[in-house]
Enzyme design. Structure first.
Site, PDB file in Angstrom:
ATOM      1  N   MET A 309      35.003 -15.745  23.193  1.00 11.58           N
ATOM      2  CA  MET A 309      33.731 -15.625  23.897  1.00 11.58           C
ATOM      3  C   MET A 309      33.086 -14.263  23.666  1.00 11.58           C
ATOM      4  O   MET A 309      31.892 -14.166  23.374  1.00 11.58           O
ATOM      5  CB  MET A 309      33.932 -15.855  25.403  1.00 11.58           C
ATOM      6  CG  MET A 309      34.134 -17.303  25.787  1.00 11.58           C
ATOM      7  SD  MET A 309      32.800 -18.402  25.240  1.00 11.58           S
ATOM      8  CE  MET A 309      31.403 -17.740  26.121  1.00 11.58           C
ATOM      9  N   SER A 414      33.665 -17.953  33.792  1.00  9.06           N
ATOM     10  CA  SER A 414      33.188 -19.334  33.851  1.00  9.06           C
ATOM     11  C   SER A 414      33.444 -19.982  35.201  1.00  9.06           C
ATOM     12  O   SER A 414      32.897 -21.042  35.491  1.00  9.06           O
ATOM     13  CB  SER A 414      33.875 -20.170  32.754  1.00  9.06           C
ATOM     14  OG  SER A 414      35.281 -20.144  32.923  1.00  9.06           O
ATOM     15  N   HIS A 435      26.826 -16.119  32.381  1.00  7.26           N
ATOM     16  CA  HIS A 435      27.833 -17.052  31.889  1.00  7.26           C
ATOM     17  C   HIS A 435      27.324 -17.824  30.680  1.00  7.26           C
ATOM     18  O   HIS A 435      26.546 -18.774  30.799  1.00  7.26           O
ATOM     19  CB  HIS A 435      28.242 -18.028  33.004  1.00  7.26           C
ATOM     20  CG  HIS A 435      29.198 -19.078  32.548  1.00  7.26           C
ATOM     21  ND1 HIS A 435      29.165 -20.370  33.021  1.00  7.26           N
ATOM     22  CD2 HIS A 435      30.209 -19.028  31.635  1.00  7.26           C
ATOM     23  CE1 HIS A 435      30.109 -21.078  32.432  1.00  7.26           C
ATOM     24  NE2 HIS A 435      30.754 -20.274  31.588  1.00  7.26           N
ATOM     25  N   ASN A 438      30.596 -21.948  25.445  1.00  6.83           N
ATOM     26  CA  ASN A 438      31.235 -21.909  24.131  1.00  6.83           C
ATOM     27  C   ASN A 438      30.950 -23.198  23.363  1.00  6.83           C
ATOM     28  O   ASN A 438      31.083 -24.277  23.934  1.00  6.83           O
ATOM     29  CB  ASN A 438      32.755 -21.729  24.318  1.00  6.83           C
ATOM     30  CG  ASN A 438      33.474 -21.441  23.015  1.00  6.83           C
ATOM     31  OD1 ASN A 438      32.909 -20.872  22.099  1.00  6.83           O
ATOM     32  ND2 ASN A 438      34.712 -21.866  22.932  1.00  6.83           N
ATOM     33  N   GLU A 447      24.121 -19.542  32.479  1.00  2.00           N
ATOM     34  CA  GLU A 447      24.017 -19.483  33.936  1.00  2.00           C
ATOM     35  C   GLU A 447      23.922 -18.023  34.368  1.00  2.00           C
ATOM     36  O   GLU A 447      24.803 -17.222  34.050  1.00  2.00           O
ATOM     37  CB  GLU A 447      25.234 -20.145  34.595  1.00  2.00           C
ATOM     38  CG  GLU A 447      25.243 -21.657  34.477  1.00  2.00           C
ATOM     39  CD  GLU A 447      26.479 -22.287  35.102  1.00  2.00           C
ATOM     40  OE1 GLU A 447      26.346 -23.280  35.828  1.00  2.00           O
ATOM     41  OE2 GLU A 447      27.597 -21.781  34.849  1.00  2.00           O
ATOM     42  N   ASN A 485      30.265 -26.208  35.459  1.00  2.00           N
ATOM     43  CA  ASN A 485      31.696 -26.513  35.504  1.00  2.00           C
ATOM     44  C   ASN A 485      32.086 -27.250  36.779  1.00  2.00           C
ATOM     45  O   ASN A 485      32.978 -28.101  36.770  1.00  2.00           O
ATOM     46  CB  ASN A 485      32.516 -25.230  35.365  1.00  2.00           C
ATOM     47  CG  ASN A 485      32.593 -24.751  33.934  1.00  2.00           C
ATOM     48  OD1 ASN A 485      32.436 -25.546  33.011  1.00  2.00           O
ATOM     49  ND2 ASN A 485      32.800 -23.466  33.733  1.00  2.00           N
TER      50      ASN A 485
END
Length: 650
Positions: A309, A414, A435, A438, A447, A485
């Site tokens: 990341m 995340s 955020h 990937n 986000e 998520n």
């Protein structure tokens, strides 16, 4: 007045400058004014040519005013389509040579006007893009575009552009025959005047393509390809294909009538309405600001952590924004991170998404170090270390002493709570979550996670920075899993449980592919990584123990080292090049559900969790949640998002 007409003795120049807006778009008022001007030109026997230009700095014509299309009744839509077709037909039938001198975006109705001209010239400016994107909005080009583009370049060359909604830079558009000449912006007027000496255009005859036998083959092949890509979910594509194929054997007026009937049918459908609303949401998030606080100017940024990341974020900042520092405590981790960046850049060069020169510049903008350097010159620092809360606390405590007083400190976590990191710094107003998803280079959503301390200046700085990276920010309040998520987890958990109950992975994934998801849930878990999935599931199960849990199958696979695609095996095998179900893990033996029941259950889980997020105020609106899910997970755009889908009659 939206147009200014000037002329010398033989050449007229029509400048489009729609009043009170930064974009040139067509509505009824604009089209009627244009028609009046064209009718007047018919009475000017001394004129030899007409040049159409734009006064807007980066837009030629952006097409129809979508606010008009979105709200139009069937009768109103019929009227505006007939009007546009009539006006453009009058341009086409002018007795003089007509030239579209294009600088900036020339899309949709803008390019349809250009097609009605004899010649098209475009500048090589980065802002100059041309094409017909209507099918991406669930409609089709109906002011003559579906008719005239095949007439210009042939059906087989036109179909990929119409069906794909592709926008092309001017040099590519020239190669494909969409325009006649490319020039520097400062040469546009001179080049346009050269074309005034040319006669009215005569269109080519495509006898080998435009006959019944060839059309049958072209249409059947295109239909098969469309169904494989869309599973029949996008009716605009099939209607556009049908209209374009019929059009080449019809009179021009018959083809226009087919365009008109098709767009009226499509525009009344829920899929087009959802896609148009998504377009409006996209435009809103391109320019989003909160309150009146001015964003700080970011000249230098740093990324802490050189993993997948961190290196992905550093690469994208260097490519889209400017110099960035990539920092890690480990030489080995830093070397792997730079190798990943080199791999990303090489891939972009191979796929021609960037040039060798730009690739070299991108690499040069990244400074990598393990040294304890001062970070006071950096306006933004993004922490992208391993998802370990204690580690992140230590990093922020150290950053507090290394960064400047006004440096914005961001975390790319995340799922972990951002607010708790505020205890690690003296000025929590400058703490924010940024955020990325990937892979960073492909996922358009970011986000922006605000805490109860985050001030508007920090928030707007983050928004502005992300927008300059070409990403779409959605502002969310700090909460475990944020929006994407959190909504996705119950869906993925239940998919794992369905496998445990006895459903084959192919059946589960196929059900959601039929629903319109770009990837099945078990393939998605494999792609994200079983270890990452277990971590996020554990975090959210701790926060919401009443309804979230970690499926036993995930912990079993994690313990066996079956981490998904990264290890070569997860729910599927990836080592042979052919993806197959993994026989090392076996589904259970409970009674099986149908694909439809699986689809309904998994979709409902996302909608229900999305409603909880809305009720709790995690995001500002239902539209934001739907937008985040479409951009962050590929939730089917034609369904509008999980909240819209839940309220749409089946």
């Amino acid at each position: 007045m939206h147009f200014k007409l000037t002329s010398d003795q033989y050449i007229a120049t029509l400048t489009f400058d729609r009043a009170h807006t930064s974009a040139n778009t067509f509505n009824e008022e604009v089209l009627l004014e244009l028609e009046s001007i064209i009718d007047g030109l018919k009475k000017s026997p001394m004129l030899n040519a007409l040049i159409i230009v734009s006064a807007k700095p980066n837009i030629f014509i952006a097409g129809a005013d979508l606010n008009v299309l979105a709200d139009a009744s069937e009768k109103e839509l019929d009227h505006i389509i007939r009007l546009g077709q009539r006006v453009f037909r009058k341009i086409e039938q002018l007795h003089i040579t007509t030239i579209a001198a294009i600088h900036g975006a020339c899309v949709g109705g803008g390019y349809e006007l250009a097609l009605a001209c004899d010649y098209r010239i475009a500048t090589n400016a980065p802002s100059t893009k041309l094409g017909l994107p209507e099918t991406k909005l669930g409609i089709l080009p109906a002011w003559g575009g579906t008719t005239r583009l095949p007439e210009l370049i042939g059906l087989s060359a036109a179909l990929p552009l119409i069906l794909g909604g592709t926008l092309l830079p001017s040099k590519v558009a020239k190669k494909r025959g969409l325009i006649d000449s490319v020039c520097f912006p400062e040469q546009l007027n001179q080049q346009a005047h050269r074309f005034t000496k040319k006669p009215k255009r005569r269109h080519r005859i495509f006898a080998a393509q435009h006959n019944i036998l060839s059309l049958h083959f072209i249409k059947s092949q295109a239909s098969k390809s469309l169904y494989q890509k869309t599973r029949g979910h996008y009716p605009a594509l099939l209607r556009a294909l049908d209209v374009a194929c019929k059009g080449v054997l019809s009179t021009k007026q018959e083809s226009f009538d087919q365009e008109r009937r098709a767009i009226i049918d499509l525009a009344q459908g829920i899929k087009a309405k959802n896609l148009i609303q998504l377009y409006f949401a996209t435009e809103r998030h391109r320019k989003l600001r909160i309150g009146n606080a001015a964003p700080l100017k970011i000249e230098r940024s740093s990324v802490i952590g050189a993993g997948i990341m961190g290196s992905g974020i550093a690469h994208w900042i260097a490519k889209k924004h400017g110099p960035t520092l990539l920092k890690d405590v480990s030489e080995e981790a830093l070397a792997k991170g730079m190798a990943n960046i080199e791999k990303l850049i090489t891939s972009e060069v191979k796929s021609r998404r960037t040039s060798q020169v730009d690739a070299a510049h991108c690499f040069d903008r990244i400074t990598a170090t393990t040294e304890q350097v001062s970070l006071r010159r950096y306006q933004l620092i993004i922490e992208a270390a391993t998802e370990n809360f204690e580690l992140k606390q230590k990093i922020f405590t150290k950053l507090e002493t290394q960064a400047g007083d006004d440096t914005i400190l961001a975390t790319n976590t995340s799922a972990l709570p951002v607010t708790q990191l505020a205890d690690s710094i003296k000025n929590p107003k400058r703490l924010i979550g940024i955020h990325f998803f990937n892979p960073v280079s492909r996922m358009p959503l970011v986000e922006i996670v605000k805490t109860k301390h985050t001030d508007d200046a920090t928030l707007n700085t983050a928004l502005c920075f992300v927008q300059k990276l070409g990403k779409f920010p959605v502002v969310v309040n700090d909460s475990p899993g944020f929006v994407v998520n959190r909504i996705l987890l119950p869906y993925l958990v239940r998919a794992g449980e369905l496998f445990e109950e006895g459903h084959a992975p192919e059946l589960i994934d196929e059900a959601m592919l039929d629903f319109g998801m770009p990837m099945g849930p078990l393939r998605l878990i494999d792609t994200v990584g079983i270890d990452v999935a277990v971590h996020v599931a554990t975090t959210l199960a701790t926060a919401y123990p009443d309804r979230m849990r970690v499926p036993k199958i995930l912990t079993t696979m994690h313990d066996k080292g079956l981490l998904g695609k990264k290890s070569g095996s997860g729910f599927y095998h990836y080592r042979t090049g052919k993806i197959q179900a993994n026989t090392e893990i076996q589904p259970g033996t409970s009674p099986l559900s149908s694909k439809q029941k699986i689809q309904d259950e998994l979709a409902a889980l996302m909608s229900n969790e999305a409603q909880r997020c809305l009720n709790e105020g995690i995001a500002e609106s239902a539209a934001d949640i739907d937008f985040a899910m479409v951009m962050g997970t590929g939730y089917p755009p034609f369904r509008g998002g999980p909240l819209t889908h839940a309220t749409t009659p089946s």
